[in-house]
Design a protein around this motif. Structure first.
Motif, mmCIF file in Angstrom:
data_model
loop_
_atom_site.group_PDB
_atom_site.id
_atom_site.type_symbol
_atom_site.label_atom_id
_atom_site.label_comp_id
_atom_site.label_asym_id
_atom_site.label_seq_id
_atom_site.Cartn_x
_atom_site.Cartn_y
_atom_site.Cartn_z
ATOM 1 N N ASP A 1 -47.151 6.966 19.926
ATOM 2 C CA ASP A 1 -46.124 6.830 18.896
ATOM 3 C C ASP A 1 -46.555 7.542 17.623
ATOM 4 O O ASP A 1 -45.729 8.044 16.875
ATOM 5 N N ARG B 1 -42.839 11.866 22.162
ATOM 6 C CA ARG B 1 -41.690 11.009 22.421
ATOM 7 C C ARG B 1 -40.744 10.966 21.228
ATOM 8 O O ARG B 1 -41.149 11.182 20.093
ATOM 9 N N GLN B 2 -39.514 10.645 21.510
ATOM 10 C CA GLN B 2 -38.485 10.477 20.482
ATOM 11 C C GLN B 2 -38.970 9.488 19.424
ATOM 12 O O GLN B 2 -39.440 8.406 19.758
ATOM 13 N N GLY B 3 -38.908 9.859 18.157
ATOM 14 C CA GLY B 3 -39.279 8.967 17.063
ATOM 15 C C GLY B 3 -40.762 8.910 16.751
ATOM 16 O O GLY B 3 -41.176 8.197 15.837
ATOM 17 N N SER B 4 -41.581 9.638 17.479
ATOM 18 C CA SER B 4 -43.026 9.605 17.222
ATOM 19 C C SER B 4 -43.363 10.419 15.970
ATOM 20 O O SER B 4 -42.536 11.163 15.448
ATOM 21 N N GLU C 1 -35.598 20.122 15.806
ATOM 22 C CA GLU C 1 -34.907 19.448 16.910
ATOM 23 C C GLU C 1 -34.574 18.010 16.547
ATOM 24 O O GLU C 1 -33.712 17.393 17.171
ATOM 25 N N GLY C 2 -35.302 17.424 15.580
ATOM 26 C CA GLY C 2 -35.009 16.087 15.088
ATOM 27 C C GLY C 2 -35.569 14.930 15.892
ATOM 28 O O GLY C 2 -35.297 13.783 15.580
ATOM 29 N N ARG C 3 -36.345 15.194 16.934
ATOM 30 C CA ARG C 3 -36.864 14.109 17.769
ATOM 31 C C ARG C 3 -38.099 13.440 17.196
ATOM 32 O O ARG C 3 -38.342 12.276 17.426
ATOM 33 N N VAL C 4 -38.938 14.196 16.494
ATOM 34 C CA VAL C 4 -40.197 13.670 15.984
ATOM 35 C C VAL C 4 -40.259 13.821 14.467
ATOM 36 O O VAL C 4 -39.456 14.536 13.862
ATOM 37 N N HIS C 5 -41.216 13.134 13.886
ATOM 38 C CA HIS C 5 -41.468 13.196 12.445
ATOM 39 C C HIS C 5 -42.873 13.749 12.242
ATOM 40 O O HIS C 5 -43.711 13.673 13.142
ATOM 41 N N ASN D 1 -37.290 15.275 8.405
ATOM 42 C CA ASN D 1 -38.235 14.426 9.127
ATOM 43 C C ASN D 1 -39.690 14.844 8.875
ATOM 44 O O ASN D 1 -40.588 14.417 9.582
#
Length: 161
Positions: free
Chosen positions: A37, A62-65, A87-91, A113
């Motif tokens: 995460d 992973r999404q949000g990691s 892409e907006g999936r991770v920070h 992000n």
């Protein structure tokens, strides 16, 4: 909560027996990025670590990691990281950018992000004195014919920041 680790100084991964005292599960770099995460990259910047975090690694997160880079910017490819962030999936907390300070109109600024902070974020005001005092003491001991308190063996120089 589970924790994973990767130690680049050793060939392969550390055995679970070595990690057990601190409750870590050791794994390869790819698995670390894919399962975590939060990934915190901490490495010096000799030639061997340039591009250590390839474009595929942040893309596999992973999404949000969250990816935190407390290394120099060349360890984590800034252009590749920017593409993944768009892409907006991770920070990400890039920590250090190239160049320091990140100029206006660089694509990384457009990534909501990404938390971009100036390098001296969290300044206490005595950053120069804290390392200077032990360094001056070491030079004084050496000049008087003594040895350094914490010598760095030449063969480990590339692994130490």
């Amino acid at each position: 909560m589970s924790s994973l680790c990767r130690d680049r100084e050793r060939s392969g991964t550390r055995s679970n027996e070595q990690c057990a005292p601190v409750e870590l599960r050791c794994c390869g770099r790819g698995e670390l990025f894919a399962l975590s995460d939060v990934v915190s990259v901490r490495a010096p910047q000799p030639a061997a670590t340039r591009g250590l975090v390839s474009a595929e690694l942040p893309a596999s997160m992973r999404q949000g990691s969250v990816l935190i880079n407390t290394s120099r910017y060349a360890v984590v490819g800034q252009e590749a990281l920017t593409r993944v962030l768009k892409e907006g999936r991770v920070h990400a907390v890039p920590g250090v950018t190239g160049p320091e300070v990140l100029p206006p109109r660089r694509p990384l600024w457009d990534c909501d992000n990404a938390l971009i902070t100036p390098r001296p974020a969290g300044s206490q005001g005595d950053e120069w004195r804290r390392p200077a005092d032990p360094a001056a003491g070491g030079v004084a001991r050496w000049a008087a014919g003594g040895s350094f308190a914490h010598p760095v063996p030449y063969e480990r120089l590339e692994f130490l920041a």
